[in-house]
Design a protein around this motif. Structure first.
Motif, PDB file in Angstrom:
ATOM      1  N   THR A   1       3.085  13.234   5.592  1.00 54.73           N
ATOM      2  CA  THR A   1       3.569  13.385   6.967  1.00 54.73           C
ATOM      3  C   THR A   1       5.094  13.490   6.946  1.00 54.73           C
ATOM      4  N   LYS A   2       5.631  14.211   7.912  1.00 55.40           N
ATOM      5  CA  LYS A   2       7.075  14.427   7.951  1.00 55.40           C
ATOM      6  C   LYS A   2       7.831  13.130   8.225  1.00 55.40           C
ATOM      7  N   VAL A   3       7.278  12.304   9.109  1.00 56.14           N
ATOM      8  CA  VAL A   3       7.978  11.080   9.458  1.00 56.14           C
ATOM      9  C   VAL A   3       8.032  10.128   8.272  1.00 56.14           C
ATOM     10  N   GLU A   4       6.944  10.053   7.483  1.00 60.67           N
ATOM     11  CA  GLU A   4       6.938   9.181   6.309  1.00 60.67           C
ATOM     12  C   GLU A   4       7.826   9.758   5.208  1.00 60.67           C
ATOM     13  N   THR A   5       7.761  11.073   5.018  1.00 61.20           N
ATOM     14  CA  THR A   5       8.589  11.714   4.003  1.00 61.20           C
ATOM     15  C   THR A   5      10.070  11.539   4.312  1.00 61.20           C
ATOM     16  N   PHE A   6      10.410  11.678   5.590  1.00 62.33           N
ATOM     17  CA  PHE A   6      11.810  11.490   6.010  1.00 62.33           C
ATOM     18  C   PHE A   6      12.262  10.057   5.730  1.00 62.33           C
ATOM     19  N   ALA A   7      11.409   9.097   6.084  1.00 58.96           N
ATOM     20  CA  ALA A   7      11.752   7.692   5.864  1.00 58.96           C
ATOM     21  C   ALA A   7      11.900   7.387   4.375  1.00 58.96           C
ATOM     22  N   ASN A   8      11.037   7.977   3.554  1.00 59.78           N
ATOM     23  CA  ASN A   8      11.108   7.748   2.107  1.00 59.78           C
ATOM     24  C   ASN A   8      12.328   8.430   1.497  1.00 59.78           C
ATOM     25  N   LYS A   9      12.627   9.633   1.971  1.00 57.95           N
ATOM     26  CA  LYS A   9      13.771  10.378   1.441  1.00 57.95           C
ATOM     27  C   LYS A   9      15.080   9.634   1.689  1.00 57.95           C
ATOM     28  N   HIS A  10      15.181   8.997   2.832  1.00 57.56           N
ATOM     29  CA  HIS A  10      16.405   8.266   3.180  1.00 57.56           C
ATOM     30  C   HIS A  10      16.293   6.774   2.874  1.00 57.56           C
ATOM     31  N   LYS A  11      15.274   6.420   2.066  1.00 57.72           N
ATOM     32  CA  LYS A  11      15.087   5.026   1.635  1.00 57.72           C
ATOM     33  C   LYS A  11      15.012   4.061   2.814  1.00 57.72           C
ATOM     34  N   LEU A  12      14.213   4.445   3.803  1.00 61.48           N
ATOM     35  CA  LEU A  12      14.083   3.626   5.010  1.00 61.48           C
ATOM     36  C   LEU A  12      12.768   2.863   5.089  1.00 61.48           C
ATOM     37  N   ILE A  13      11.831   3.157   4.183  1.00 63.46           N
ATOM     38  CA  ILE A  13      10.516   2.523   4.296  1.00 63.46           C
ATOM     39  C   ILE A  13      10.618   1.015   4.076  1.00 63.46           C
ATOM     40  N   LYS A  14      11.360   0.614   3.049  1.00 58.82           N
ATOM     41  CA  LYS A  14      11.504  -0.824   2.809  1.00 58.82           C
ATOM     42  C   LYS A  14      12.265  -1.515   3.940  1.00 58.82           C
ATOM     43  N   PRO A  15      13.400  -0.967   4.423  1.00 54.72           N
ATOM     44  CA  PRO A  15      14.062  -1.595   5.576  1.00 54.72           C
ATOM     45  C   PRO A  15      13.178  -1.649   6.818  1.00 54.72           C
ATOM     46  N   PHE A  16      12.354  -0.618   7.039  1.00 57.61           N
ATOM     47  CA  PHE A  16      11.439  -0.628   8.172  1.00 57.61           C
ATOM     48  C   PHE A  16      10.503  -1.830   8.084  1.00 57.61           C
ATOM     49  N   HIS A  17       9.985  -2.077   6.907  1.00 57.07           N
ATOM     50  CA  HIS A  17       9.066  -3.200   6.747  1.00 57.07           C
ATOM     51  C   HIS A  17       9.804  -4.539   6.834  1.00 57.07           C
ATOM     52  N   PHE A  18      11.026  -4.587   6.348  1.00 55.51           N
ATOM     53  CA  PHE A  18      11.813  -5.811   6.456  1.00 55.51           C
ATOM     54  C   PHE A  18      12.092  -6.134   7.924  1.00 55.51           C
TER      55      PHE A  18
ATOM     56  N   TRP B   1       0.826  -1.213   0.000  1.00 56.41           N
ATOM     57  CA  TRP B   1       0.000   0.000   0.000  1.00 56.41           C
ATOM     58  C   TRP B   1       0.857   1.258   0.000  1.00 56.41           C
ATOM     59  N   TYR B   2       2.002   1.219   0.675  1.00 57.22           N
ATOM     60  CA  TYR B   2       2.913   2.362   0.611  1.00 57.22           C
ATOM     61  C   TYR B   2       3.457   2.548  -0.805  1.00 57.22           C
ATOM     62  N   SER B   3       3.748   1.460  -1.487  1.00 59.75           N
ATOM     63  CA  SER B   3       4.340   1.553  -2.818  1.00 59.75           C
ATOM     64  C   SER B   3       3.408   2.217  -3.812  1.00 59.75           C
ATOM     65  N   ASP B   4       2.106   2.293  -3.492  1.00 56.68           N
ATOM     66  CA  ASP B   4       1.149   2.976  -4.380  1.00 56.68           C
ATOM     67  C   ASP B   4       1.285   4.489  -4.328  1.00 56.68           C
ATOM     68  N   CYS B   5       1.845   5.008  -3.237  1.00 56.04           N
ATOM     69  CA  CYS B   5       1.796   6.471  -3.052  1.00 56.04           C
ATOM     70  C   CYS B   5       3.078   7.023  -2.438  1.00 56.04           C
ATOM     71  N   LEU B   6       4.232   6.468  -2.802  1.00 56.98           N
ATOM     72  CA  LEU B   6       5.494   6.950  -2.236  1.00 56.98           C
ATOM     73  C   LEU B   6       5.779   8.401  -2.610  1.00 56.98           C
ATOM     74  N   ASP B   7       5.236   8.861  -3.748  1.00 56.90           N
ATOM     75  CA  ASP B   7       5.459  10.247  -4.171  1.00 56.90           C
ATOM     76  C   ASP B   7       4.380  11.190  -3.643  1.00 56.90           C
ATOM     77  N   LYS B   8       3.471  10.673  -2.811  1.00 58.18           N
ATOM     78  CA  LYS B   8       2.383  11.508  -2.301  1.00 58.18           C
ATOM     79  C   LYS B   8       2.308  11.487  -0.774  1.00 58.18           C
ATOM     80  N   LEU B   9       3.423  11.134  -0.129  1.00 52.31           N
ATOM     81  CA  LEU B   9       3.436  11.104   1.330  1.00 52.31           C
ATOM     82  C   LEU B   9       3.421  12.522   1.884  1.00 52.31           C
TER      83      LEU B   9
END
Length: 403
Positions: A78-95, A68-76
């Protein structure tokens, strides 16, 4: 007066967001405590099953969350989600099985911002965040909490330790599952312009009929597990596969990819093993009647096997009297069905399916009347863009729920 009511509404929404996070953390702490308790008592089989349920449920949630995140990575937003996406942390977080924490952090951030500043961004984003989070909590309730409840009840019954305090613990666990379903019911309010048509009383009735139907189901499974534990696995696999085929026959269209749709269908099949969940539009009468007829017969069969084998297990016989248990569970089951009929007759708001259309790129310029102003404004501002997975899932849920 009106401003004070709005402020109270803001406070309640903020508290709900915080309480949801606290209960999520408490649930993790209790899971760890349960595993440690099984280990200390030498119940290694139960400990292994518990760990399997925890890991399996966690992986399932992380997969859905990442998809569900992969559907809207360019439309985040919130600051915490944007920060995680900017530093490529969303996938490691889920792993690392931390994706749900990231979602809670986003909801908490937007709730705090709305509470302090009443910002418009909260109105545009938080319902989407909440809907996905409510779905994940719903999946968790039936992939982790319900099997855990069966495991806990079967262990208590095998040891003959059923007392008032343990009974209250079991009832509280069942109520927590029903509460998760009720929160899904509340999340649907965002699709109604006239929110009074879906009052808190309707949510209470929705909670009660789900609770009354969940208790007999999990109790019958726990009783069956006490006398024929290994047969429960065969029972689950055979019935679950039939339920998945039943979901497939409903022609569900919830996920973005047809391949991942089968994962959703398998998860709904798991939910159906314990409780009803509407996944398609159309009349509910025939589908619900068929479902509750089959599940009622299955529950009676489980209770019949328990009653047949119970005399060989003194611990179970000492704790429970089958001549009291079986009529009580049957009574709760029929009471739950009656309360569900009352809910759909007098409390369930209905919307025309055309007012909550199934989204496609061609429907982007349409403004469904049943959507609130927030989502209408969002559609107007992006009429040339394809509908994102968030909007597609939200509209699909609403169409299934109301129609």
């Amino acid at each position: 007066m009106e401003e004070s009511c709005h402020f109270l509404c803001y406070v309640l929404k903020y508290l709900f967001a915080l309480v949801g996070l606290l209960f999520f953390l408490l649930d993790i702490a209790l899971d760890i405590w349960t595993v440690v308790t099984f280990y200390q008592n030498g119940d290694y089989v139960y400990m292994a099953v518990m760990i399997f349920l925890l890991l399996g449920s966690s992986v399932l949630l992380q997969v859905f969350s990442w998809l569900w995140y992969s559907d809207c990575l360019d439309k985040l937003e919130t600051k915490v989600e944007t920060f995680a996406n900017k530093h490529k942390l969303i996938k490691p977080f889920h792993f690392l099985q931390l994706g749900v924490f990231l979602r809670y952090a986003g909801v908490t951030e937007m709730s705090t911002k709305h509470f302090l500043h009443h910002t418009k961004s909260f109105k545009e984003r938080k319902p989407d965040l909440n809907r996905d989070l409510h779905m994940l909590r719903l999946f968790e309730a039936f992939s982790e909490s319900a099997p855990q409840l069966i495991l806990m009840m079967s262990r208590i019954l095998q040891r003959g330790e059923l007392e008032l305090i343990t009974g209250l613990k079991i009832l509280t666990s069942a109520a927590a599952i029903a509460f998760t379903i009720a929160m899904y019911h509340c999340s649907m309010r965002a699709f109604l312009q006239e929110k009074e048509k879906m009052s808190w009383i309707s949510t209470l009735v929705y909670f009660l009929w789900n609770l009354l139907l969940i208790i007999p189901r999990v109790t019958a499974l726990a009783l069956f597990c006490t006398v024929l534990p290994w047969y429960l696995i065969a029972h689950f696999l055979s019935l679950w596969m039939l339920l998945v085929l039943g979901v497939w026959s409903q022609k569900t269209d919830y996920m973005k990819s047809p391949g991942w749709e089968w994962l959703y269908r398998a998860t709904v099949g798991l939910i159906w093993y314990f409780s009803w969940f509407k996944v398609s539009t159309g009349s509910i009468k025939l589908k619900a009647s068929l479902y509750y007829g089959v599940m009622g017969l299955d529950t009676l069969t489980l209770l019949g096997f328990w009653c047949w084998k119970v005399f060989e297990y003194s611990g179970c016989w000492r704790s429970l009297n089958s001549y009291i248990v079986i009529p009580t569970l049957i009574g709760l089951y029929f009471a739950g069905i009656l309360l569900k009929i009352i809910y759909y007759r007098w409390f369930h708001p209905k919307c025309d399916e055309q007012k909550i259309p199934k989204p496609s790129e061609q429907q982007n310029n349409r403004q469904p009347a049943a959507m609130n102003k927030m989502e209408t404004d969002s559609l107007e501002s992006s009429s040339e863009e394809p509908v994102t997975g968030v909007l597609k899932r939200g509209r699909t849920m609403a169409a299934n729920f109301y129609y």
